[in-house]
Design a protein around this motif. Structure first.
Motif, PDB file in Angstrom:
ATOM      1  N   ALA A   4       0.809  -1.219   0.000  1.00  0.00           N
ATOM      2  CA  ALA A   4       0.000   0.000   0.000  1.00  0.00           C
ATOM      3  C   ALA A   4       0.839   1.264   0.000  1.00  0.00           C
ATOM      4  N   TYR A   5       0.249   2.303  -0.537  1.00  0.00           N
ATOM      5  CA  TYR A   5       0.834   3.644  -0.452  1.00  0.00           C
ATOM      6  C   TYR A   5      -0.256   4.595   0.018  1.00  0.00           C
ATOM      7  N   ASN A   6       0.050   5.868   0.101  1.00  0.00           N
ATOM      8  CA  ASN A   6      -0.829   6.846   0.738  1.00  0.00           C
ATOM      9  C   ASN A   6      -2.289   6.767   0.303  1.00  0.00           C
ATOM     10  N   THR A   7      -2.555   6.710  -0.987  1.00  0.00           N
ATOM     11  CA  THR A   7      -3.940   6.700  -1.463  1.00  0.00           C
ATOM     12  C   THR A   7      -4.700   5.502  -0.906  1.00  0.00           C
ATOM     13  N   THR A   8      -4.085   4.334  -0.956  1.00  0.00           N
ATOM     14  CA  THR A   8      -4.732   3.127  -0.429  1.00  0.00           C
ATOM     15  C   THR A   8      -4.949   3.240   1.073  1.00  0.00           C
ATOM     16  N   LEU A   9      -3.931   3.719   1.790  1.00  0.00           N
ATOM     17  CA  LEU A   9      -4.037   3.835   3.243  1.00  0.00           C
ATOM     18  C   LEU A   9      -5.091   4.862   3.644  1.00  0.00           C
ATOM     19  N   ILE A  63       4.518   2.885   5.371  1.00  0.00           N
ATOM     20  CA  ILE A  63       4.011   3.332   6.672  1.00  0.00           C
ATOM     21  C   ILE A  63       4.704   4.612   7.142  1.00  0.00           C
ATOM     22  N   SER A  64       6.009   4.747   6.885  1.00  0.00           N
ATOM     23  CA  SER A  64       6.693   5.981   7.280  1.00  0.00           C
ATOM     24  C   SER A  64       6.286   7.144   6.381  1.00  0.00           C
ATOM     25  N   GLU A  65       6.068   6.882   5.100  1.00  0.00           N
ATOM     26  CA  GLU A  65       5.592   7.934   4.191  1.00  0.00           C
ATOM     27  C   GLU A  65       4.186   8.389   4.579  1.00  0.00           C
ATOM     28  N   PHE A  66       3.362   7.447   5.020  1.00  0.00           N
ATOM     29  CA  PHE A  66       2.002   7.775   5.449  1.00  0.00           C
ATOM     30  C   PHE A  66       2.033   8.653   6.700  1.00  0.00           C
ATOM     31  N   SER A  67       2.902   8.316   7.631  1.00  0.00           N
ATOM     32  CA  SER A  67       3.062   9.126   8.838  1.00  0.00           C
ATOM     33  C   SER A  67       3.465  10.549   8.477  1.00  0.00           C
ATOM     34  N   GLN A  68       4.429  10.671   7.581  1.00  0.00           N
ATOM     35  CA  GLN A  68       4.889  11.999   7.167  1.00  0.00           C
ATOM     36  C   GLN A  68       3.795  12.756   6.426  1.00  0.00           C
ATOM     37  N   PHE A  69       3.042  12.077   5.586  1.00  0.00           N
ATOM     38  CA  PHE A  69       1.942  12.689   4.850  1.00  0.00           C
ATOM     39  C   PHE A  69       0.903  13.269   5.810  1.00  0.00           C
ATOM     40  N   LEU A  70       0.575  12.501   6.843  1.00  0.00           N
ATOM     41  CA  LEU A  70      -0.466  12.936   7.780  1.00  0.00           C
ATOM     42  C   LEU A  70       0.011  14.026   8.731  1.00  0.00           C
ATOM     43  N   SER A  71       1.272  13.928   9.164  1.00  0.00           N
ATOM     44  CA  SER A  71       1.757  14.843  10.210  1.00  0.00           C
ATOM     45  C   SER A  71       2.676  15.951   9.710  1.00  0.00           C
ATOM     46  N   LEU A 116      -5.144  13.072  15.602  1.00  0.00           N
ATOM     47  CA  LEU A 116      -5.739  13.605  14.381  1.00  0.00           C
ATOM     48  C   LEU A 116      -6.719  14.722  14.705  1.00  0.00           C
ATOM     49  N   SER A 117      -6.682  15.775  13.936  1.00  0.00           N
ATOM     50  CA  SER A 117      -7.591  16.904  14.149  1.00  0.00           C
ATOM     51  C   SER A 117      -8.858  16.716  13.323  1.00  0.00           C
ATOM     52  N   ILE A 118      -9.463  15.544  13.460  1.00  0.00           N
ATOM     53  CA  ILE A 118     -10.687  15.206  12.742  1.00  0.00           C
ATOM     54  C   ILE A 118     -11.676  14.597  13.725  1.00  0.00           C
ATOM     55  N   THR A 119     -12.944  14.645  13.364  1.00  0.00           N
ATOM     56  CA  THR A 119     -13.971  14.000  14.185  1.00  0.00           C
ATOM     57  C   THR A 119     -14.580  12.798  13.479  1.00  0.00           C
ATOM     58  N   GLN A 120     -14.372  12.712  12.163  1.00  0.00           N
ATOM     59  CA  GLN A 120     -14.850  11.577  11.374  1.00  0.00           C
ATOM     60  C   GLN A 120     -13.677  11.066  10.539  1.00  0.00           C
ATOM     61  N   TRP A 121     -13.610   9.747  10.385  1.00  0.00           N
ATOM     62  CA  TRP A 121     -12.495   9.163   9.638  1.00  0.00           C
ATOM     63  C   TRP A 121     -12.463   9.638   8.189  1.00  0.00           C
ATOM     64  N   CYS A 122     -13.617   9.946   7.623  1.00  0.00           N
ATOM     65  CA  CYS A 122     -13.654  10.394   6.226  1.00  0.00           C
ATOM     66  C   CYS A 122     -12.927  11.723   6.030  1.00  0.00           C
ATOM     67  N   GLU A 123     -12.622  12.429   7.118  1.00  0.00           N
ATOM     68  CA  GLU A 123     -11.916  13.712   7.049  1.00  0.00           C
ATOM     69  C   GLU A 123     -10.398  13.552   6.993  1.00  0.00           C
ATOM     70  N   LEU A 124      -9.911  12.332   7.109  1.00  0.00           N
ATOM     71  CA  LEU A 124      -8.472  12.092   7.105  1.00  0.00           C
ATOM     72  C   LEU A 124      -7.855  12.684   5.845  1.00  0.00           C
ATOM     73  N   ALA A 125      -6.816  13.492   6.024  1.00  0.00           N
ATOM     74  CA  ALA A 125      -6.185  14.175   4.892  1.00  0.00           C
ATOM     75  C   ALA A 125      -4.758  14.562   5.254  1.00  0.00           C
ATOM     76  N   GLU A 126      -4.050  15.045   4.275  1.00  0.00           N
ATOM     77  CA  GLU A 126      -2.678  15.498   4.477  1.00  0.00           C
ATOM     78  C   GLU A 126      -2.618  16.560   5.568  1.00  0.00           C
ATOM     79  N   ASN A 127      -1.614  16.441   6.429  1.00  0.00           N
ATOM     80  CA  ASN A 127      -1.353  17.391   7.517  1.00  0.00           C
ATOM     81  C   ASN A 127      -2.496  17.548   8.517  1.00  0.00           C
ATOM     82  N   CYS A 128      -3.278  16.494   8.731  1.00  0.00           N
ATOM     83  CA  CYS A 128      -4.360  16.558   9.712  1.00  0.00           C
ATOM     84  C   CYS A 128      -3.933  16.015  11.069  1.00  0.00           C
ATOM     85  N   ALA A 129      -2.655  15.646  11.194  1.00  0.00           N
ATOM     86  CA  ALA A 129      -2.199  14.968  12.409  1.00  0.00           C
ATOM     87  C   ALA A 129      -1.052  15.703  13.080  1.00  0.00           C
ATOM     88  N   THR A 130      -0.953  15.458  14.379  1.00  0.00           N
ATOM     89  CA  THR A 130       0.178  15.917  15.168  1.00  0.00           C
ATOM     90  C   THR A 130       0.874  14.682  15.708  1.00  0.00           C
TER      91      THR A 130
END
Length: 165
Positions: free
Chosen positions: A86-91, A114-122, A138-152
């Motif tokens: 998997a890569y970012n789109t799949t994850l 997995i490390s690229e996904f972590s970097q993409f999110l954070s 994650l700064s989201i309330t619903q999983w469907c909101e998961l996106a680039e830079n939504c995480a700390t």
């Protein structure tokens, strides 16, 4: 806010007796790393409500070790063959379709994905040696909101240090 824990499988043999990369088992060191990191994660409280794992033997063994330490039923680990390559789109698609009643999900997978996904999110680059655990708030309330830079990045836990990074 949601929480995502990313776990890279522990150290594995460089080849499998079957010759299949998918069937590579953990080494003795890998078993020890996974146990150490699983205990460390369990000691922090707030265990995941869902564990998703690649179907590769090394990832699934790692997931089983974490499940045992976290008192998570091993038979409820969700095996996802698509995590193997998997890569970012799949994850992203995989996480976005999860039940919003879940507040904390753990994903056991492979590098470099997995490390690229972590970097993409954070937006934070973190090396993920075998058995590394990355905890993201994650700064989201619903999983469907998961996106680039939504995480700390909350913690980067590595077996060699066994300390937050």
């Amino acid at each position: 806010m949601k929480r995502l824990t990313l776990i890279r499988h522990a150290t594995s043999h460089t080849s499998a007796e079957s010759g299949s990369d998918h069937d590579r088992p953990l080494t003795e060191q890998g078993l020890n790393e996974a146990s150490q990191m699983a205990s460390l994660l369990a000691g922090q409280g707030n265990p995941p409500q869902l564990i998703l794992s690649s179907s590769a033997k090394r990832a699934l063994t790692t997931a089983h070790i974490f499940a045992e330490a976290l008192a998570y039923p091993q038979q409820e680990i969700e095996l996802l063959p698509e995590l193997y390559s998997a890569y970012n789109t799949t994850l992203i698609n995989l996480i976005q379709r999860q039940d919003d009643n879940l507040q904390h999900i753990a994903l056991v997978g492979h590098n470099p994905a997995i490390s690229e996904f972590s970097q993409f999110l954070s937006g934070t680059r973190t090396g993920m040696s075998p058995a590394t655990v990355i905890q993201l708030q994650l700064s989201i309330t619903q999983w469907c909101e998961l996106a680039e830079n939504c995480a700390t990045l909350q913690h980067a836990l590595r077996p060699s240090l066994a300390q937050p990074g």
